[in-house]
Design a protein around this motif. Sequence first.
Motif, PDB file in Angstrom:
ATOM      1  N   LEU A   1     -35.518  44.972  18.356  1.00 40.30           N
ATOM      2  CA  LEU A   1     -35.985  44.873  19.748  1.00 40.30           C
ATOM      3  C   LEU A   1     -36.511  43.467  20.051  1.00 40.30           C
ATOM      4  N   THR A   2     -35.804  42.474  19.534  1.00 38.79           N
ATOM      5  CA  THR A   2     -36.203  41.081  19.724  1.00 38.79           C
ATOM      6  C   THR A   2     -35.598  40.539  21.016  1.00 38.79           C
ATOM      7  N   PRO A   3     -36.409  39.956  21.911  1.00 38.45           N
ATOM      8  CA  PRO A   3     -35.851  39.351  23.120  1.00 38.45           C
ATOM      9  C   PRO A   3     -35.045  38.104  22.786  1.00 38.45           C
ATOM     10  N   VAL A   4     -34.068  37.805  23.612  1.00 38.94           N
ATOM     11  CA  VAL A   4     -33.191  36.658  23.352  1.00 38.94           C
ATOM     12  C   VAL A   4     -33.074  35.771  24.589  1.00 38.94           C
ATOM     13  N   THR A   5     -32.865  34.502  24.329  1.00 40.59           N
ATOM     14  CA  THR A   5     -32.395  33.572  25.347  1.00 40.59           C
ATOM     15  C   THR A   5     -31.026  33.119  24.888  1.00 40.59           C
ATOM     16  N   LEU A   6     -30.015  33.337  25.715  1.00 39.19           N
ATOM     17  CA  LEU A   6     -28.647  32.946  25.378  1.00 39.19           C
ATOM     18  C   LEU A   6     -28.174  31.880  26.356  1.00 39.19           C
ATOM     19  N   GLU A   7     -27.979  30.676  25.840  1.00 38.95           N
ATOM     20  CA  GLU A   7     -27.435  29.573  26.646  1.00 38.95           C
ATOM     21  C   GLU A   7     -25.972  29.434  26.274  1.00 38.95           C
TER      22      GLU A   7
ATOM     23  N   PRO B   1     -22.824  32.606   6.644  1.00 41.74           N
ATOM     24  CA  PRO B   1     -23.626  33.522   5.815  1.00 41.74           C
ATOM     25  C   PRO B   1     -25.130  33.309   5.976  1.00 41.74           C
ATOM     26  N   GLU B   2     -25.551  32.034   6.052  1.00 37.64           N
ATOM     27  CA  GLU B   2     -26.972  31.734   6.208  1.00 37.64           C
ATOM     28  C   GLU B   2     -27.488  32.207   7.572  1.00 37.64           C
ATOM     29  N   THR B   3     -26.666  32.022   8.596  1.00 47.28           N
ATOM     30  CA  THR B   3     -27.062  32.482   9.931  1.00 47.28           C
ATOM     31  C   THR B   3     -27.163  33.998   9.964  1.00 47.28           C
ATOM     32  N   GLN B   4     -26.202  34.665   9.335  1.00 47.46           N
ATOM     33  CA  GLN B   4     -26.243  36.132   9.286  1.00 47.46           C
ATOM     34  C   GLN B   4     -27.488  36.625   8.556  1.00 47.46           C
ATOM     35  N   GLU B   5     -27.847  35.935   7.479  1.00 54.59           N
ATOM     36  CA  GLU B   5     -29.054  36.323   6.738  1.00 54.59           C
ATOM     37  C   GLU B   5     -30.313  36.115   7.584  1.00 54.59           C
ATOM     38  N   LEU B   6     -30.343  35.019   8.333  1.00 47.99           N
ATOM     39  CA  LEU B   6     -31.464  34.781   9.240  1.00 47.99           C
ATOM     40  C   LEU B   6     -31.581  35.901  10.274  1.00 47.99           C
ATOM     41  N   LEU B   7     -30.433  36.319  10.802  1.00 45.73           N
ATOM     42  CA  LEU B   7     -30.432  37.335  11.845  1.00 45.73           C
ATOM     43  C   LEU B   7     -30.845  38.713  11.334  1.00 45.73           C
ATOM     44  N   ARG B   8     -30.840  38.882  10.020  1.00 44.86           N
ATOM     45  CA  ARG B   8     -31.332  40.148   9.454  1.00 44.86           C
ATOM     46  C   ARG B   8     -32.861  40.198   9.433  1.00 44.86           C
ATOM     47  N   GLN B   9     -33.500  39.035   9.586  1.00 41.75           N
ATOM     48  CA  GLN B   9     -34.959  38.982   9.564  1.00 41.75           C
ATOM     49  C   GLN B   9     -35.508  39.343  10.947  1.00 41.75           C
ATOM     50  N   ARG B  10     -36.790  39.681  10.981  1.00 38.58           N
ATOM     51  CA  ARG B  10     -37.414  40.014  12.261  1.00 38.58           C
ATOM     52  C   ARG B  10     -38.059  38.779  12.862  1.00 38.58           C
ATOM     53  N   PHE B  11     -37.692  38.493  14.098  1.00 35.48           N
ATOM     54  CA  PHE B  11     -38.288  37.393  14.856  1.00 35.48           C
ATOM     55  C   PHE B  11     -38.938  37.957  16.116  1.00 35.48           C
TER      56      PHE B  11
ATOM     57  N   VAL C   1     -20.189  34.607  20.057  1.00 35.50           N
ATOM     58  CA  VAL C   1     -21.307  34.603  19.103  1.00 35.50           C
ATOM     59  C   VAL C   1     -22.571  35.127  19.781  1.00 35.50           C
ATOM     60  N   GLY C   2     -22.728  34.835  21.080  1.00 36.70           N
ATOM     61  CA  GLY C   2     -23.877  35.338  21.821  1.00 36.70           C
ATOM     62  C   GLY C   2     -23.990  36.854  21.745  1.00 36.70           C
ATOM     63  N   LYS C   3     -22.856  37.543  21.790  1.00 35.76           N
ATOM     64  CA  LYS C   3     -22.857  39.006  21.693  1.00 35.76           C
ATOM     65  C   LYS C   3     -23.334  39.461  20.311  1.00 35.76           C
ATOM     66  N   LEU C   4     -22.932  38.712  19.264  1.00 38.13           N
ATOM     67  CA  LEU C   4     -23.367  39.053  17.904  1.00 38.13           C
ATOM     68  C   LEU C   4     -24.865  38.822  17.740  1.00 38.13           C
ATOM     69  N   ILE C   5     -25.359  37.742  18.354  1.00 30.00           N
ATOM     70  CA  ILE C   5     -26.793  37.443  18.300  1.00 30.00           C
ATOM     71  C   ILE C   5     -27.576  38.578  18.953  1.00 30.00           C
ATOM     72  N   MET C   6     -27.104  38.994  20.119  1.00 31.49           N
ATOM     73  CA  MET C   6     -27.799  40.041  20.869  1.00 31.49           C
ATOM     74  C   MET C   6     -27.767  41.370  20.110  1.00 31.49           C
ATOM     75  N   GLU C   7     -26.652  41.647  19.464  1.00 36.13           N
ATOM     76  CA  GLU C   7     -26.525  42.879  18.675  1.00 36.13           C
ATOM     77  C   GLU C   7     -27.517  42.881  17.510  1.00 36.13           C
ATOM     78  N   ALA C   8     -27.612  41.731  16.818  1.00 39.31           N
ATOM     79  CA  ALA C   8     -28.550  41.636  15.693  1.00 39.31           C
ATOM     80  C   ALA C   8     -29.993  41.741  16.181  1.00 39.31           C
ATOM     81  N   ALA C   9     -30.291  41.104  17.327  1.00 43.10           N
ATOM     82  CA  ALA C   9     -31.647  41.127  17.876  1.00 43.10           C
ATOM     83  C   ALA C   9     -32.060  42.533  18.279  1.00 43.10           C
TER      84      ALA C   9
END
Length: 489
Positions: free
Chosen positions: A204-210, A171-181, A192-200
Motif C-alpha cells: 500500500l505504498t503511494p507512488v509518483t510516476l513521471e 534484479p537489483e531494482t526488483q529486489e528493492l521493490l520487494r522492500q517496504r517503502f 515499467v511504471g505499471k510494474l512499479i505500481m503493482e509492486a507498491a
Amino acid sequence: MSQEQQAVERARKAFLTGRSKPLEYRIRQLKNLQRLFVEKQKEIADAVKKDLNKSEVGTQLYETLGLESEINLAVKKVKEWAAPRPVEKNLLTISDTVYIQPEPLGVVLIIGAWNYPWAVTIQPLIGAIAAGNAAVVKPSEVCVHTSKVMADLLPIYIDKELYPVVTGGVPETQELLRQRFDHIFYTGNCAVGKLIMEAAAKHLTPVTLELGGKSPCYIDKNCDLSIACRRVAWGKYTNCGQTCIAPDYILCEASIQDRVIEEVKKSIKNFYTDDPKTCSDYGRIINQRHFKRVLALTEDSTIAVGGDHDESDCYIAPTVLRDVKPDAKVMQEEIFGPLLPILPVNGLDDAIKYINRGEKPLALYIFTPDDKVIKRMIEETSSGGVLANDCLVHYSVNALPFGGVGNSGMGCYHGKYSFDQLSHLRACLIKKLNMEGVNDMRYPPHTPKKLGWARFFLLSNPDLGWMGRMALLAALVVVAAVVLQKYFL
C-alpha cells in the motif's frame, strides 16, 4: 540479507533516529549537495559525455543548473514549507487551533531515468531531503558511467546512511521493490511504471510516476513559422530527442508542411552545422538496442530531412518525416529519438480530435499568435502540462507542478510541489476542555432542535476578519451559556 535490503534497513534505522527532521540538518544536507555540483562538475560532465555524448556546457545547462536552482529555492523556503499551515474554520471550530502540519513520510525510493540521469534522479531527492525523509537512490544502470559517479560522489557529500545509493540492473531494482517503502518515485516509461505500481500495491505504498507519451505540437498556419520551427527543432533534437517532454510529432495544415520542413531544416543546420555527427552539441542514442528501435520507426514513412545513421556510433541524424499517416509505426509509441513526424490535419478542430483520440500526453505544445486558439486547445484537451509558443521551458519553472495525467503519469514535483508530494500533510485540530454547552447539540438524545443548531453552526460560513472573529467568538460564548443553561441547569 541482500545489499538492497541492507540499504533500506540502514536508511530506516537512520530515519528513526530523527536526525533528518530538524530544519537545520535538512538545509545543511542540501547545501552539501549543492557543493557537489560546484566541486565535481568535471567528473559529472565526463561521465555524461561517455553515456550520452553531452558537452560539458550542455551537461550544466540541462542537468545541474536546474538542480542548483532547485536547491537554492528549497534552502530559502523550507522553513516556510515545513511550518504549520492555518486553515479556514467553521463556527464550531472558531475557538480552536486548526492547521495542517507537514511531516516526513519516512523512507522514499527514488528510481531515476537514463536520459537526464542527474536532473530526474536528484530533483526528487532534493524534495525528499527538504521534507525530512530518508531516501534510497537507484540511478539508471543504462547510464553506466553516470551511475558509478553518482554512487561514488553522493556518499561523500550527503549522509550515506540516510541517502544510500544502490546500483545495478533489473534484479537489483526488483529486489528493492520487494522492500517496504513509504513512497516510491519513478521516472521512466509506462510499461515499467505499471510494474512499479503493482509492486507498491503489495505494501500500500503511494507512488509518483513521471512517465511520458506522445506530446503533440500544433502549429497554426498564421504564426511566424521561422521562430516556431526554430523552437520546435530545439525542443525535439536536444539530447538527441531523448526527452520525455520533447515535441513528439507536429500537427499542421498540409498547406504549410513544406515551409515547416524547410524552417526545421534551417534550424538543424544553424544548431548542429551541415554535419551534426561532428558537432559537439549533438548527442547520441543511449545504446544499440534503442538505436535499432528508433531506426525501425522510420520504415514506413517518408524522410524529408536527415535519415543518416551509424550503428557503431549510435548516431541518428536530426530527421523529419513528412505526410505521416496515423497508423505509421512512428505514431504507435513514444519516439524518444531524433525523428520528427509531420501529420497534416484540416485545421484546429481536426488537430483537437486527433489529440483526444490518443492517451493523455505529458506535454502539449501550441504555436499560434491567436489567444482564442490557445484557449480552445487548453479547454478541449488534457495533458500533464501545456506550453504555447515554446517547448520544454515549463520544466524550468519550479513554481509550476511538473507531472503527467492518465497514461503520462501521476503525482507532480518541482519546488514546493516536491516538498508536498513527499510529505504527509497532517490535519491537526486542538481544542480546549471548555465551552461544552456548544457540543451538546451533537450528543444523544438527538432532537429536531439540536439538528437546527447543528445546521446553523455547520452551514453558516461567514467570511470574517480578525475583529469579526473576535466578535463572533464573544457571541458564541453567550450562545454556549444559553445552551448550557437550557440543557444542564
